[in-house]
Scaffold this motif. Sequence first.
Motif, mmCIF file in Angstrom:
data_model
loop_
_atom_site.group_PDB
_atom_site.id
_atom_site.type_symbol
_atom_site.label_atom_id
_atom_site.label_comp_id
_atom_site.label_asym_id
_atom_site.label_seq_id
_atom_site.Cartn_x
_atom_site.Cartn_y
_atom_site.Cartn_z
ATOM 1 N N GLY A 24 -21.917 -59.407 -32.708
ATOM 2 C CA GLY A 24 -21.296 -58.999 -33.963
ATOM 3 C C GLY A 24 -20.144 -58.030 -33.737
ATOM 4 N N GLN A 25 -20.345 -57.078 -32.813
ATOM 5 C CA GLN A 25 -19.274 -56.131 -32.486
ATOM 6 C C GLN A 25 -18.067 -56.842 -31.876
ATOM 7 N N ILE A 26 -18.337 -57.772 -30.974
ATOM 8 C CA ILE A 26 -17.249 -58.498 -30.305
ATOM 9 C C ILE A 26 -16.436 -59.295 -31.328
ATOM 10 N N MET A 27 -17.127 -59.953 -32.249
ATOM 11 C CA MET A 27 -16.431 -60.724 -33.278
ATOM 12 C C MET A 27 -15.587 -59.805 -34.172
ATOM 13 N N LEU A 28 -16.127 -58.635 -34.498
ATOM 14 C CA LEU A 28 -15.387 -57.667 -35.311
ATOM 15 C C LEU A 28 -14.144 -57.176 -34.568
ATOM 16 N N ILE A 29 -14.289 -56.864 -33.274
ATOM 17 C CA ILE A 29 -13.153 -56.402 -32.460
ATOM 18 C C ILE A 29 -12.059 -57.467 -32.417
ATOM 19 N N CYS A 30 -12.468 -58.716 -32.197
ATOM 20 C CA CYS A 30 -11.482 -59.805 -32.144
ATOM 21 C C CYS A 30 -10.755 -59.951 -33.472
ATOM 22 N N ASP A 31 -11.500 -59.855 -34.577
ATOM 23 C CA ASP A 31 -10.908 -60.026 -35.903
ATOM 24 C C ASP A 31 -9.958 -58.890 -36.256
ATOM 25 N N ILE A 55 -17.055 -68.417 -27.160
ATOM 26 C CA ILE A 55 -16.091 -69.201 -27.939
ATOM 27 C C ILE A 55 -16.179 -68.716 -29.379
ATOM 28 N N TYR A 56 -15.059 -68.181 -29.870
ATOM 29 C CA TYR A 56 -15.019 -67.658 -31.244
ATOM 30 C C TYR A 56 -13.718 -68.097 -31.885
ATOM 31 N N ASN A 57 -13.840 -68.766 -33.028
ATOM 32 C CA ASN A 57 -12.665 -69.326 -33.715
ATOM 33 C C ASN A 57 -11.808 -70.165 -32.752
ATOM 34 N N ASN A 58 -12.503 -70.977 -31.944
ATOM 35 C CA ASN A 58 -11.867 -71.895 -30.992
ATOM 36 C C ASN A 58 -11.082 -71.199 -29.885
ATOM 37 N N LYS A 59 -11.367 -69.920 -29.675
ATOM 38 C CA LYS A 59 -10.734 -69.170 -28.586
ATOM 39 C C LYS A 59 -11.817 -68.699 -27.620
ATOM 40 N N GLU A 60 -11.491 -68.684 -26.331
ATOM 41 C CA GLU A 60 -12.445 -68.207 -25.333
ATOM 42 C C GLU A 60 -12.245 -66.707 -25.114
ATOM 43 N N ILE A 61 -13.307 -65.952 -25.319
ATOM 44 C CA ILE A 61 -13.278 -64.503 -25.141
ATOM 45 C C ILE A 61 -14.070 -64.173 -23.883
ATOM 46 N N ILE A 62 -13.451 -63.453 -22.956
ATOM 47 C CA ILE A 62 -14.125 -63.045 -21.722
ATOM 48 C C ILE A 62 -14.620 -61.597 -21.879
ATOM 49 N N VAL A 63 -15.907 -61.401 -21.692
ATOM 50 C CA VAL A 63 -16.499 -60.066 -21.811
ATOM 51 C C VAL A 63 -17.310 -59.789 -20.540
ATOM 52 N N LYS A 64 -16.820 -58.836 -19.770
ATOM 53 C CA LYS A 64 -17.529 -58.471 -18.545
ATOM 54 C C LYS A 64 -18.696 -57.548 -18.882
ATOM 55 N N CYS A 195 -22.845 -67.872 -37.249
ATOM 56 C CA CYS A 195 -23.744 -68.891 -36.697
ATOM 57 C C CYS A 195 -23.012 -69.774 -35.695
ATOM 58 N N ASP A 196 -23.766 -70.316 -34.742
ATOM 59 C CA ASP A 196 -23.220 -71.340 -33.853
ATOM 60 C C ASP A 196 -23.035 -72.632 -34.649
ATOM 61 N N GLU A 197 -21.934 -73.323 -34.417
ATOM 62 C CA GLU A 197 -21.605 -74.501 -35.228
ATOM 63 C C GLU A 197 -22.180 -75.802 -34.665
ATOM 64 N N LYS A 198 -22.813 -75.736 -33.494
ATOM 65 C CA LYS A 198 -23.283 -76.972 -32.858
ATOM 66 C C LYS A 198 -24.808 -77.086 -32.838
ATOM 67 N N THR A 199 -25.496 -76.131 -33.472
ATOM 68 C CA THR A 199 -26.957 -76.116 -33.479
ATOM 69 C C THR A 199 -27.451 -76.398 -34.895
ATOM 70 N N PHE A 200 -28.549 -77.155 -35.005
ATOM 71 C CA PHE A 200 -29.077 -77.507 -36.321
ATOM 72 C C PHE A 200 -30.604 -77.431 -36.305
ATOM 73 N N ILE A 201 -31.183 -77.218 -37.471
ATOM 74 C CA ILE A 201 -32.643 -77.147 -37.585
ATOM 75 C C ILE A 201 -33.269 -78.539 -37.598
ATOM 76 N N ASP A 202 -32.466 -79.570 -37.847
ATOM 77 C CA ASP A 202 -32.986 -80.921 -38.102
ATOM 78 C C ASP A 202 -33.903 -81.443 -37.001
ATOM 79 N N LYS A 203 -33.619 -81.107 -35.748
ATOM 80 C CA LYS A 203 -34.426 -81.645 -34.639
ATOM 81 C C LYS A 203 -35.861 -81.128 -34.656
ATOM 82 N N PHE A 204 -36.105 -80.051 -35.433
ATOM 83 C CA PHE A 204 -37.459 -79.488 -35.484
ATOM 84 C C PHE A 204 -38.185 -79.862 -36.780
#
Length: 404
Positions: A24-31, A55-64, A195-204
């Motif tokens: 959440g902090q990383i996303m806030l910093i990027c925004d 991967i956030y908003n289709n950009k790769e963020i590197i965090v060491k 939320c991650d855009e590639k994960t779904f509850i449907d498989k469960f």
Amino acid sequence: MKKIILAGASLNSGNRGVNALTRGQIMLICDKYGYDSEIEILSYTVKDEIINKIIYNNKEIIVKETPCSKNELIVAYIESIGFGENYILKKIKLADMVFDISEGDSFSDIYGTKRFIQHSIIKLIAINVKTKIVIMPQTLGPFNRNWVKIIARKILNKADKVFVRDEISKKVATEELQIQRDIKYIPDLAFYMKCDEKTFIDKFISDKKKIKVGINVSALLYNGGYTKNNMFNLKANYKKLVTSLIEKFANMNDVEVILIPHVMTKNFEVEDDFSVCKKIANDISKKIRTDIKTIDKYYREDEIKTIISGCDFFIGSRMHACIAAISTKVPTAPIAYSRKFIGIWEKIELGDCVLDPKNESENEIIEKIIKIYNNRSRIKEVLELQIPLLKSQIENIPYIIEQK
């Protein structure tokens, strides 16, 4: 370009709540500061340096993520008031800011004094070398020992900005520690994690027409705490409680139950929700001859949030599992072993949804949960109104930091 250190944070903790606060902090910093911000985590979790790719908003963020052993932390602190400069001290000196979130609730001696000291050292180093230190939204206290109160008071008085995620923490600072500075309430940073855009509850899920009830079981409570002997002094028998809850909902014709872990630590069994959920799902499925679902592998915190967001109703004992639910507007009944829950739920006018296993029996809790479940439409209306307001408050953090 801002160079920001995240302390009391990790993207590799078994506790997905810690990771959610960090993400959440990383996303806030990027925004707010830009995608070119240089973000580094000084970590108490990892043993070796890890390069995290987000991967956030289709950009790769590197965090060491750089490990900080207790010995190296102590050396850095000593050098910050004397001579020398180890790698921790150097990184803090070169940073524009340190955002310290104390894993959400570890700026306290409730988990022991060693943990309090560990989470105090980077704060003190930043103060010593005059690097801007921001106490990010978190729970403050309890502070039980006098010397702990003295250190906490010094840090909170000298930090550049102090944010809390609940009014109880603000009261602890102003009344118990006699802090007279401005302390801002800002919601928990996990609300900001997308939320991650590639994960779904449907498989469960077997039947999409049924009401999906997610239940988060805390292995820590299920196993009786670290002492394995009702460490948290619960009145309710937690094992009986979760078993009865799962069976009650699973026996409803229009409901499908999925068990959702939020702490996954295969090498620390007492904390591992994943193995406990697997065991419970297997045992109850055999007992009542209904297929109780649980997740199939360790998922990231944003993936777990997506799965939880697919529920129609949620019951949880891990606070950040419950935040994943309400932040995606899923009506939720939290079973709260700690005061950190109530402060957050009261802020969204849903304090009456919080269950108290320290003072309520299994039957009392189950009866209340059924009432909350039956009232889920009204609760969802409240969440639809309140959650956007919380997220907009979080967006104000950078502006408040820049104020003199």
